[in-house]
Design an enzyme around this catalytic site. Structure first.
Site, PDB file in Angstrom:
ATOM      1  N   MET A  42       1.890  -4.472  -7.814  1.00  0.00           N
ATOM      2  CA  MET A  42       0.629  -4.300  -7.089  1.00  0.00           C
ATOM      3  C   MET A  42      -0.565  -4.635  -7.979  1.00  0.00           C
ATOM      4  O   MET A  42      -1.581  -5.136  -7.496  1.00  0.00           O
ATOM      5  CB  MET A  42       0.491  -2.861  -6.553  1.00  0.00           C
ATOM      6  N   GLU A  43      -0.450  -4.360  -9.274  1.00  0.00           N
ATOM      7  CA  GLU A  43      -1.547  -4.663 -10.198  1.00  0.00           C
ATOM      8  C   GLU A  43      -1.758  -6.191 -10.270  1.00  0.00           C
ATOM      9  O   GLU A  43      -2.892  -6.670 -10.287  1.00  0.00           O
ATOM     10  CB  GLU A  43      -1.226  -4.105 -11.593  1.00  0.00           C
ATOM     11  N   MET A  57      -0.654   4.726  -1.919  1.00  0.00           N
ATOM     12  CA  MET A  57       0.603   5.322  -2.370  1.00  0.00           C
ATOM     13  C   MET A  57       1.051   4.769  -3.730  1.00  0.00           C
ATOM     14  O   MET A  57       2.150   5.047  -4.188  1.00  0.00           O
ATOM     15  CB  MET A  57       1.712   5.097  -1.335  1.00  0.00           C
ATOM     16  N   CYS A  58       0.203   4.006  -4.355  1.00  0.00           N
ATOM     17  CA  CYS A  58       0.501   3.373  -5.637  1.00  0.00           C
ATOM     18  C   CYS A  58       0.292   4.380  -6.768  1.00  0.00           C
ATOM     19  O   CYS A  58      -0.691   5.110  -6.783  1.00  0.00           O
ATOM     20  CB  CYS A  58      -0.468   2.200  -5.785  1.00  0.00           C
ATOM     21  N   ASP A  74     -17.123 -14.785  -2.830  1.00  0.00           N
ATOM     22  CA  ASP A  74     -18.474 -14.217  -2.809  1.00  0.00           C
ATOM     23  C   ASP A  74     -19.484 -15.135  -3.496  1.00  0.00           C
ATOM     24  O   ASP A  74     -20.598 -15.326  -3.014  1.00  0.00           O
ATOM     25  CB  ASP A  74     -18.470 -12.854  -3.508  1.00  0.00           C
TER      26      ASP A  74
END
Lengths: 166, 166, 166, 166, 166, 166
Positions: free
Chosen positions: F115-116, F75-76, F130
């Protein structure tokens, strides 16, 4: 305990802040050249390639890649390109032909589109290579460069190797 | 009423069916060369580029691009590449330096990884260009080619311009 | 030597330059209809689908696809959509039911969002198909169309088949 | 305190585990139909569309979209498609023409390619719409369906509306 | 002239070659916990969030992100995941609630799916944050870890903090 | 016949329309912490990780992920971020070390970049995981939070846990 804050100063990359740059009209034109053998040139023109005629596909590939430039190039800013046009021309050279690929990208934004134009010609050249490689893998992409750019605070740029062309 | 079925025969592209090809171990090595000016060479080594040291970023860009080759090249098959390694070397040339970028990709699959290796060096070169262009926009990516490939039913390939190197 | 510059005039595609268009408030609404059998309709409402309830997933798929329209549609300009809303309604029809999917996209930009709205309903319909196909593969996506668009220099558009609805 | 574990049973979606399914040769063929007006049909054949000839671009769009199906469709498994071919044909109908788009996808894998074939024809149809919408926005994508699938443990499928065609 | 070949030995990254690893059945389970305030917990359960109920959207986001793990994580190998399931549970804690998000990913391949499971829970948590942040921005994603993995030559792994749970 | 239009009111998500919000200068800073064992800390500093030095790669991963936030978070809104900078610092803690990752994102747009920034630190942390997991899989990403945001009509935000730091 190690400190990496200094690291940022002399090594780690960042995406430079462009929010203080003003939005202006900008264009960039790039070019690359693919050297092909006479045998491949004939195969293309006899339409005997298994994957089809390479130019319309290379054209679409170049345009789609231009839109996704910021996905290829890590420090490149996302931008909404507003126009992209590619051109293709075969030129005879010693021992074969040269496919000259050009791309012009336009934008009204606060960063330039040099990378978008370079990405467009590059993706087109790689696509051409892919569609022709069953016939001849020895193609060479010989000269990828920024022909010119206009707009932006640093003024226009014309590549020394192409200045006479413009 | 027009018929486009014939069009497919002599023009429209397709993604060739490879389901009858057998999965074998394959590798491909590509190379490209970026010509840089003495001024840029110095700027890189004085670490005065605004976006940071270009090589680690170019390395990552090359690896990430190799994984997404089938997104850039329309008729290229998706494939699960199993290893990718890039190398970078500055060589002095007349009037400046040449950055030589190499990439080797390995796979165990039913199609080759030539395009993945070419895409890796290309994305690395474009990323290098992007990170250095504030200093000098006249860099030229001079020679992008497939150095060699191994595996697959058509046998190995060595590029005529590099045969002695191998 | 062949010349492909003419090709551009009568065949090769380009991404049209929109930099001279002004940024205005624009909306587009699209719709599509998926015909489903009574058996599938019951399975959905008894929540017996292996992949779960299809509508919330179709909704998310539609919104995410709208944001990536320029990745699917080669000549489509990238744009920053500002609002997307989907609606779903089951209607009884002869011999079964029709799922009516609607999407409205809004933007303040210099190109329209027709393709974004069409892509949203299409991705929602395909997702619905995917989640239901284990029960019935004979669903048909019957009518995908642009219901209306507003904004832009060419004025508003209302689809002839839906004019009364608006 | 609410419990959402039950939610999973009757609503939340999941990507079904296919690791126990065996890899077999599979194909799927999908089709969709775009209704176009006589005026648009003429514009296409007079090559007067601003964005160029739509079919080669729609073809590339369909193939590229097929490779990215698992990005559009949330619960769809990623898969390495091995061949994709599209066909285009204009058919005269009452009050205009119908563009019939077909796509066949092949794979040797442990899940089917129905969604890939449907995604290919859909992306091709949307691309066609995009390239023609400056002339006529009232096109309707009338009938998107799975024509047939072969391979997999559940046996072959032929769509009831097309059974005679096969 | 500087030599960067040594750089590769002690600094530059590569995508490790896994072509000699055998394809086996593998699973991985990850978990993360989002701390939420009583006020937010109530807003969620009164369905007063502007963007809708967060859990179905977070679920889809987690599954879609798992499929694209190799796009987020540069040195991660592309892999065809075969099943993904997420779970959500609210637990009361001192001063509020904890949303516990779990994800299990399965594959039959020659590399593990730890990163895919971690990416799935992370994307779900970020999506939850996004949908709730209008009510409360002070949420904290408190503990993201690999609960367990099975398969592969190095044997199974159980996280020390969760060993009793299994 | 069921009606899903009500569903939208109490459950189905939408991408909220932001076209009436004004474009202002905005920033967001996020942070996350990765707990690592003394053994892993030593391996990193002895440069004995098979995949290379993790920080330059994590940095690139964070920046690239920030650009693609709207792909991960359904929804961004898509947004053109204008600057992204990450920082890394190892801090000694009881029983080991903590890698503190920070990210600041800037934009001139009509929606925030919280959000970024959160996506940037998260992708950097997952990438770090990782590259180190071959040595130790028990790392925990302990605390991901929004440190602060500035700009936008709702005023600035400072996280209660970090207020003193600012």
């Amino acid at each position: 305990m190690s400190q990496f804050s200094h690291y940022n100063e002399d090594g780690l990359s960042k995406m430079v802040d462009i929010s203080s740059k003003s939005a202006t009209s900008r264009t960039a034109t790039a070019e690359c050249r693919v050297r092909i053998s006479p045998r491949l040139y004939e195969a293309i023109h006899e339409q005997s390639l298994k994957k089809g005629n390479p130019l319309p596909v290379a054209q679409v590939a170049g345009i789609m890649a231009a839109k996704k430039t910021a996905e290829w190039i890590p420090m490149c800013h996302p931008i909404l390109i507003q126009g992209t046009d590619l051109s293709f021309k075969y030129e005879p050279v010693k021992d074969g032909y040269m496919l000259v690929i050009g791309a012009t990208v336009t934008v009204d934004g606060n960063t330039g589109v040099e990378m978008e134009a370079l990405t467009a010609v590059t993706a087109a050249a790689l696509t051409f290579y892919d569609m022709c490689k069953a016939v001849d893998k020895s193609m060479v992409i010989e000269e990828t460069l920024l022909v010119k750019k206009t707009g932006g605070k640093n003024g226009d740029f014309y590549h020394p190797r192409r200045e006479k062309m413009d």
